[in-house]
Design an enzyme around this catalytic site. Structure first.
Site, PDB file in Angstrom:
ATOM      1  CG  ASP A 111      -2.080   1.018   0.972  1.00 26.75           C
ATOM      2  OD1 ASP A 111      -2.856   0.811   0.023  1.00 26.75           O
ATOM      3  OD2 ASP A 111      -2.190   2.005   1.722  1.00 26.75           O
ATOM      4  CG  ASP A 137       6.631   7.575 -10.667  1.00 27.73           C
ATOM      5  OD1 ASP A 137       6.726   7.788  -9.442  1.00 27.73           O
ATOM      6  OD2 ASP A 137       6.693   6.446 -11.174  1.00 27.73           O
ATOM      7  NE  ARG A 140       5.489  -0.233  -5.273  1.00 29.88           N
ATOM      8  CZ  ARG A 140       5.209   1.021  -5.719  1.00 29.88           C
ATOM      9  NH1 ARG A 140       6.016   1.618  -6.583  1.00 29.88           N
ATOM     10  NH2 ARG A 140       4.127   1.648  -5.309  1.00 29.88           N
TER      11      ARG A 140
END
Ligand code: ITT
Length: 199
Positions: free
Chosen positions: A71, A158, A184
Site C-alpha cells: 500500500d 511520478d 517501494r
C-alpha cells in the site's frame, strides 16, 4: 528457501518494478493473473501498514504460496500528508494527467512543496507462520509546472515528483534509477534483508 511469491495487487506497474528487484535474489514474482486469483479488498485501514496487511491477508487466505502486498501513496506536507492512502482514489475515474494537473493547481502559489512517497509491504508466509510489514519513504518536492516530457517514465504521480536524491523527477528517471531510491525499492530492500536473514 522461498523461490516464488504472489504479489497481491491489481497494479501491473507495481508488479513490474518488484519483479525486477526480486529477480536479483532469484525470487519469482507471480501476479494475481498468473495464479487466477482476484483482489477485491476494502482498504478500510487508516495507515499504509493496515491497508497492505488487509490486501496480503485477503489473498493469503486463498493460497499456500507466500504473498506480498503493497500500500503506497504520495504525501504532500502542506496538505498534512494528503492524498496519502487516498492517492489511487483521488479524482476517481480521472486520468493521472488530470490528477497531476489538479495537484499542481492545488499547489499554485505555494512555495513549500515538500512531499514524500510512502510504501508499506506486507509479507505473509502461512507455512512458516510469518507475517511482517516493512515501510519506507522517499523524500522529494512537487514540481511547479506540468511536465509533458516526464509522462513516459514510471506511473501515477511520478512525473510531478522530483527526487532530491536523483535530482530529477521519477517520470524522467529510468526504472533502475527510480528503484534505487524509491519508497517501494526501499521497502522491498528491507523485505529482501529479512528473507536473507531468515531463509
Ligand atoms: P492495489 O491496491 O491493487 O495494489 P493501487 O494502485 O490501488 O493497487 P494503492 O491503493 O496502494 O494501489 O494506491 C497507490 C497509489 O499511489 C497509486 O495508484 C499511485 O497513484 C500512487 N503511487 C504509489 N506508488 C507510486 C509510485 O511509485 N509512483 C507514482 N505513484 C505512486
Amino acid at each position: 528457501m522461498v523461490d516464488k511469491i504472489i504479489f497481491a495487487t491489481s497494479n501491473e506497474h507495481k508488479v513490474q518494478e518488484v519483479r525486477k528487484m526480486l529477480k536479483k535474489i532469484n525470487v519469482k514474482v507471480l501476479s494475481l493473473n498468473d495464479v487466477g486469483l482476484k483482489i477485491d479488498s476494502k482498504e478500510t485501514g487508516v495507515t499504509f501498514e493496515e491497508n497492505s496487511h488487509i490486501k496480503a491477508s485477503d489473498i493469503s487466505r486463498k493460497t499456500d504460496i507466500p504473498v506480498i502486498a503493497d500500500d503506497s501513496g504520495l504525501c504532500i506536507d502542506t496538505f498534512h500528508g494528503f492524498p496519502g492512502s487516498f492517492s489511487a482514489r483521488f479524482l476517481d475515474g480521472h486520468s493521472y494527467i488530470d490528477k497531476q494537473k489538479e495537484i499542481l493547481n492545488m499547489l499554485e502559489d505555494i512555495e513549500i512543496r515538500d512531499a514524500h512517497f510512502t510504501c508499506s509491504v506486507t509479507y505473509i508466509n502461512k507455512k512458516e507462520n510469518i507475517d511482517k510489514t516493512f515501510t519506507a519513504e522517499v523524500p522529494g518536492k512537487i514540481i511547479k509546472e506540468f511536465d509533458e516530457a516526464g509522462q513516459n517514465g514510471g506511473f501515477g504521480y511520478d512525473p510531478i515528483f522530483y527526487s532530491l536524491e536523483l535530482k530529477k523527477t521519477f517520470g524522467r528517471a529510468t526504472e533502475e534509477e527510480k528503484n534505487s531510491v524509491s519508497h517501494r525499492g526501499r521497502a522491498i530492500a528491507k523485505f529482501v534483508q529479512f528473507l536473507e536473514e531468515n531463509n
